[in-house]
Design an enzyme around this catalytic site. Structure first.
Site, short mmCIF file in Angstrom:
data_model
loop_
_atom_site.label_atom_id
_atom_site.label_comp_id
_atom_site.label_asym_id
_atom_site.label_seq_id
_atom_site.Cartn_x
_atom_site.Cartn_y
_atom_site.Cartn_z
N ARG A 179 -16.44 46.47 9.81
CA ARG A 179 -16.85 46.11 8.45
C ARG A 179 -17.74 47.19 7.85
O ARG A 179 -18.73 46.91 7.18
CB ARG A 179 -17.58 44.75 8.44
CG ARG A 179 -16.77 43.60 9.01
CD ARG A 179 -15.53 43.32 8.15
NE ARG A 179 -14.78 42.22 8.76
CZ ARG A 179 -13.81 42.37 9.67
NH1 ARG A 179 -13.49 43.60 10.07
NH2 ARG A 179 -13.17 41.34 10.16
N SER A 252 -16.12 35.11 4.33
CA SER A 252 -17.00 35.15 5.51
C SER A 252 -18.29 35.86 5.12
O SER A 252 -18.27 37.03 4.72
CB SER A 252 -16.33 35.88 6.66
OG SER A 252 -15.16 35.18 7.07
N GLU A 348 -22.26 40.15 5.21
CA GLU A 348 -21.19 41.05 4.79
C GLU A 348 -21.31 41.45 3.32
O GLU A 348 -21.16 42.62 2.99
CB GLU A 348 -19.82 40.41 5.04
CG GLU A 348 -19.36 40.48 6.47
CD GLU A 348 -17.87 40.20 6.60
OE1 GLU A 348 -17.11 40.55 5.68
OE2 GLU A 348 -17.46 39.62 7.61
#
Length: 352
Positions: A179, A252, A348
């Site tokens: 990520r 998420s 995130e």
């Protein structure tokens, strides 16, 4: 490697400014915010022309906005928002044993995945239904159900927002991580205008992820075709994750933490059912959703923001939430996980 690409000739004027623009419909959390100014980027030439204007040099506060699915707006933005609307999808040809395809940075990611399947170029089906744009996909190296975008990546073009130069990036120059990428680490420096992918001509189903395998088995599929894998991924995601069009969210919200093997083993002694995923560097990736659920946060509300009932990893807007409410809820969840497991979760989305 990154290298300069031939500059597209600048034709006409830079895009027009819009003033005092509401952003609540331009972020998937549905958070209230306004931009002092906004421009819609629909051509490389227009963007390069914009970077060369005095108005650009006089405004250092800039925000690149794609689908608004990975951002938490904590208030009005006093600067310039660049809304990426670069379109286009094309099959470039063959490269050895792979198809080469390209899409504009403003293309909807899920629509692009569906297009590749319709064109007979599978390989991205595990990433179906991920919200956002094609240009945002490399920024955080999106991944799901056993596949990361970097595994299919061929290259991208991005405009340097300092100089207006158009540059080509290969995978090494992007510095992809979990990520993560150079673009995430240099916010505001680059605007990704096009991304290319290598999709295998000798396709094999990537269906080893447990939830995906169960979905295919329940449908009686033994040797899945690409479209069947995509349908299974979509079914799992729709069952677990809220639709941003109905319930505001950013997907998420926390990264799966990666810890050293000794810490993972110690945690597993106390919680034998702890999901652990060994990494190539000897560390272990843990499931953030499992940690959040085990410390009692699943379906729990923290004011107008709470953890989703079907997936604890997702924070949702129960109605009327602000960016400050999201921040408070995120910190409350992180505090609980830290108290129970001694692990710091990392969000995130980017807070703006």
């Amino acid at each position: 490697m990154s290298r300069a690409r031939p500059t597209e000739p600048c034709v006409g004027a830079p895009p027009a400014f819009e003033h005092d623009v509401a952003l609540d419909r331009l972020n998937t959390f549905g958070l209230p915010a306004r931009a002092a100014r906004l421009v819609r980027i629909d051509s490389v030439a227009g963007l390069q022309a914009l970077v060369r204007t005095p108005a650009w040099r006089d405004e250092p506060r800039r925000l690149v906005l794609g689908g608004g699915s990975n951002v938490v707006l904590t208030g009005d933005f006093p600067g310039l928002v660049l809304k990426v609307e670069l379109r286009g999808r094309r099959l470039l040809g063959e490269d050895g044993d792979a198809w080469l395809v390209e899409a504009g940075g403003g293309e909807n990611w899920h629509d692009f995945v569906c297009w590749t399947l319709a064109e007979g170029c599978p390989g991205l089906e595990n990433l179906a239904l991920i919200p956002g744009t094609v240009g945002a996909a490399p920024v955080q190296n999106i991944g799901a159900y056993g596949l990361e975008m970097a595994e299919r990546f061929a290259g991208l073009d991005a405009v340097d927002l300092h100089s207006g130069e158009l540059r080509a990036f290969d995978a090494a120059a992007c510095a992809f991580g979990y990520r993560d990428s150079v673009f995430r680490r240099q916010p505001g420096r680059w605007l990704i205008v096009a991304v290319r992918f290598r999709l295998p001509r000798r396709w094999r189903a990537n269906a080893g992820y447990a939830e995906l395998a169960r979905e295919l088995a329940a449908a009686g599929v033994v040797d899945p075709a690409p479209e069947q894998v995509a349908r299974a991924v979509i079914a799992v995601r729709r069952r677990k994750l809220p639709d941003p069009a109905e319930t505001g969210n950013a997907g998420s919200f926390f990264k799966n933490p990666v810890v050293d093997a000794e810490q993972a083993a110690a945690l597993a002694e106390r919680w034998p059912d702890l999901p652990r995923y060994p990494q190539a560097d000897g560390r272990c990736k843990l499931a953030a959703g499992w940690l959040i659920e085990r410390c009692g946060c699943k379906a729990r509300d923290f004011g107008p923001v709470g953890c989703h009932a079907n997936q604890a990893l997702v924070l949702v807007n129960r109605g009327g939430a602000t960016g400050a409410d999201v921040r408070r809820a995120a910190e409350a969840v992180r505090s609980e996980v830290r108290r129970c497991f001694g692990i710091d979760l990392e969000p995130e989305p980017v807070f703006v």
